[in-house]
Design a protein around this motif. Structure first.
Motif, PDB file in Angstrom:
ATOM      1  N   THR A   4      11.216   7.503 -10.994  1.00  0.00           N
ATOM      2  CA  THR A   4      10.889   6.089 -10.743  1.00  0.00           C
ATOM      3  C   THR A   4      12.136   5.220 -10.873  1.00  0.00           C
ATOM      4  N   TRP A   5      12.936   5.544 -11.881  1.00  0.00           N
ATOM      5  CA  TRP A   5      14.156   4.763 -12.099  1.00  0.00           C
ATOM      6  C   TRP A   5      15.206   5.072 -11.034  1.00  0.00           C
ATOM      7  N   LEU A   6      15.371   6.372 -10.762  1.00  0.00           N
ATOM      8  CA  LEU A   6      16.410   6.772  -9.796  1.00  0.00           C
ATOM      9  C   LEU A   6      16.090   6.295  -8.384  1.00  0.00           C
ATOM     10  N   LEU A   7      14.838   6.456  -7.985  1.00  0.00           N
ATOM     11  CA  LEU A   7      14.458   6.101  -6.609  1.00  0.00           C
ATOM     12  C   LEU A   7      13.939   4.677  -6.490  1.00  0.00           C
ATOM     13  N   ASP A   8      13.895   3.976  -7.617  1.00  0.00           N
ATOM     14  CA  ASP A   8      13.430   2.584  -7.621  1.00  0.00           C
ATOM     15  C   ASP A   8      12.036   2.478  -6.985  1.00  0.00           C
ATOM     16  N   LEU A   9      11.142   3.307  -7.481  1.00  0.00           N
ATOM     17  CA  LEU A   9       9.795   3.354  -6.889  1.00  0.00           C
ATOM     18  C   LEU A   9       8.899   2.274  -7.486  1.00  0.00           C
ATOM     19  N   PRO A  10       8.202   1.545  -6.643  1.00  0.00           N
ATOM     20  CA  PRO A  10       7.287   0.534  -7.176  1.00  0.00           C
ATOM     21  C   PRO A  10       6.013   1.197  -7.707  1.00  0.00           C
ATOM     22  N   ARG A  11       5.418   0.581  -8.710  1.00  0.00           N
ATOM     23  CA  ARG A  11       4.193   1.140  -9.287  1.00  0.00           C
ATOM     24  C   ARG A  11       2.992   0.399  -8.708  1.00  0.00           C
ATOM     25  N   PHE A  12       2.182   1.136  -7.949  1.00  0.00           N
ATOM     26  CA  PHE A  12       0.958   0.557  -7.381  1.00  0.00           C
ATOM     27  C   PHE A  12      -0.250   1.334  -7.883  1.00  0.00           C
ATOM     28  N   SER A  13      -1.383   0.677  -7.815  1.00  0.00           N
ATOM     29  CA  SER A  13      -2.637   1.335  -8.199  1.00  0.00           C
ATOM     30  C   SER A  13      -2.990   2.395  -7.144  1.00  0.00           C
ATOM     31  N   GLU A  34       8.749   0.468  -0.211  1.00  0.00           N
ATOM     32  CA  GLU A  34       9.057  -0.956  -0.343  1.00  0.00           C
ATOM     33  C   GLU A  34      10.542  -1.238  -0.564  1.00  0.00           C
ATOM     34  N   ARG A  35      11.230  -0.342  -1.263  1.00  0.00           N
ATOM     35  CA  ARG A  35      12.650  -0.606  -1.569  1.00  0.00           C
ATOM     36  C   ARG A  35      13.338   0.687  -1.978  1.00  0.00           C
ATOM     37  N   GLY A  36      14.623   0.557  -2.250  1.00  0.00           N
ATOM     38  CA  GLY A  36      15.376   1.689  -2.786  1.00  0.00           C
ATOM     39  C   GLY A  36      15.758   2.713  -1.730  1.00  0.00           C
ATOM     40  N   LEU A  37      16.189   3.852  -2.232  1.00  0.00           N
ATOM     41  CA  LEU A  37      16.642   4.930  -1.351  1.00  0.00           C
ATOM     42  C   LEU A  37      15.537   5.425  -0.410  1.00  0.00           C
ATOM     43  N   PRO A  38      14.303   5.607  -0.896  1.00  0.00           N
ATOM     44  CA  PRO A  38      13.240   6.072   0.019  1.00  0.00           C
ATOM     45  C   PRO A  38      13.041   5.147   1.221  1.00  0.00           C
TER      46      PRO A  38
END
Lengths: 276, 175
Positions: free
Chosen positions: A228-237, A155-159
């Motif tokens: 999660t913080w570094l890659l700005d990963l969204p948290r999904f179920s 969804e966002r970030g480096l990935p």
């Protein structure tokens, strides 16, 4: 007193003298000896064949004009759907602009590889209704393609940028390769599978679960919190992965069922593999 | 089934399904239970927009009366809420004027006015003027009958002048 022949000698006699080789096609019992059918029987067989062909054509048309758009639109529905990690609430994510661009590239690729033939889908020989119906199928394919990229891109970030670059690289390279339709399908299947595994297994594993406070999360899962913080990963179920799995499966199924040309289904009964 | 019938059915089904999906992405329901309420809201909005388009739009009289009753009892927050529900499309000048007036009455103070409410009131009054600059209220309870008078009251209230320090100011009455 006559002599009774033994069974062995009888068999020998039959095999040597009376049997002859029959060389010819098997005939229906209703056929005449010269291989012709009576007029009424011939008519019956033709009618039966025509009915069979008619039924098959109707089934193909139903698949093409009813089920294919529904499959692709279902992909369009599921592709942007995520479940919130905290309360499993629906999140409908609209596709990024890059998804539209990739979907366009993918459609161009389909036409280049012969997976779709332009003159087989749109032609002045067709009725307006048929052209419109074909357009609806391809529009549904475009929406599904857009949403499948929406599904597979982080969804966002480096990935997001890494995945987007990889997709772009693959699509751009494929544009200049001589492809067969079947090979393209296999290639797409493998690329999508890789992207799915990377996003919904690898990155999901690196994402820290939702916790009451940031400090608590950091103490319980320091590595995951850091990623999660570094890659700005969204948290999904976890349910999100299941939904997207079916989205990818439905998309590939739709591509597999998609005929290169709408005319092909009328004139022959070739299977999909033959056609590509 | 004939080919053209299948094609027509396919187009219709795809169109309905596509509209449904677009609607889902637009209203973004949080759960399946929320879908019916979102659908009802959408239908109401579409109905109102259609009424506006064909010129049959009318405010909700019951809500307006509720708002007016609350306004007269100096319950301005409730009044504004009812007025806004009565005139969803913000097209009825009279209702919008009452909303602006409610900001004035709520924000009025003998010592000092509530600047935040007065600013909102001023914006609301400007909208009333833009909609109908010749509007005049027939409500005997309101001393400021036109949006221009109301606008002047807001502007004067927002200004800091020497007269603000006049102790006799506490004797002035709310209009």
């Amino acid at each position: 007193m006559s002599q009774v022949p033994s069974p062995k000698s009888q068999f020998q006699e039959l095999s040597d003298e009376n049997l002859c080789i029959v060389d010819g096609e098997l005939l229906y019992d209703s056929e005449l000896a010269d291989g012709t059918l009576t007029q009424s029987e011939n008519q019956k067989l033709k009618t039966k064949d025509q009915k069979h062909d008619g039924q098959r054509t109707t089934d193909n048309k139903q698949l093409q004009y009813i089920f294919l758009p529904l499959i692709f639109l279902t992909v369009a529905l599921l592709g942007g759907l995520r479940l919130n990690a905290e309360d499993n609430a629906f999140l409908f994510l609209k596709p990024a602009l890059v998804c539209l661009i990739y979907a366009t590239l993918l459609l161009v690729l389909f036409f280049r590889a012969g997976l779709l033939k332009l003159d087989g889908w749109f032609s002045e020989k067709f009725s307006t209704l048929k052209n419109v119906a074909n357009g609806v199928v391809l529009l549904a394919l475009f929406f599904a393609s857009t949403q499948i990229f929406n599904s597979l891109l982080p969804e966002r970030g480096l990935p997001f940028w890494v995945f987007a670059f990889c997709f772009f690289w693959t699509l751009w390279n494929n544009l200049f390769v001589e492809f067969q339709g079947k090979r393209l399908l296999q290639s797409l299947g493998s690329v999508f599978a890789l992207a799915f595994v990377s996003k919904y297994l690898l990155l999901a594993y690196l994402t820290a679960p939702a916790s009451a406070s940031w400090w608590r999360g950091l103490l319980e899962n320091p590595t995951q919190e850091a990623f999660t913080w570094l890659l700005d990963l969204p948290r999904f179920s976890t349910g999100t992965g299941y939904i997207q799995f079916f989205a990818v499966i439905f998309y590939l199924l739709g591509l597999f069922l998609l005929p290169p040309s709408t005319e092909q289904w009328n004139v022959s009964e070739r299977s999909f593999e033959d056609s590509i | 089934m004939k080919e053209k019938h299948i094609q027509t059915l396919g187009i219709a089904l795809a169109a309905v399904y596509a509209i449904f999906i677009a609607w889902l992405y637009w209203v973004e329901p949080k759960s399946l239970e929320e879908v019916p309420s979102k659908a009802q809201t959408t239908i109401e909005n579409v109905t109102t927009k259609t009424q506006v388009a064909i010129g049959t739009y009318e405010i909700d009289r019951a809500k307006f009366n509720e708002g007016l009753a609350a306004f007269r009892q100096d319950s301005f927050i409730v009044a504004r809420d009812s007025f806004q529900k009565a005139d969803v499309e913000k097209r009825d000048t009279r209702t919008q004027f009452y909303i602006a007036y409610s900001f004035y009455r709520q924000g009025f103070g003998r010592v000092s006015n509530d600047d935040a409410l007065f600013k909102q009131g001023l914006e609301q009054t400007n909208r009333v003027i833009a909609a109908d600059k010749n509007f005049k209220s027939d409500d005997a309870d309101l001393q400021l009958k036109t949006p221009v008078e109301l606008k002047n009251e807001f502007e004067e209230g927002l200004k800091v002048t020497a007269s603000d320090f006049n102790p006799l100011k506490v004797l002035r009455e709310r209009k």
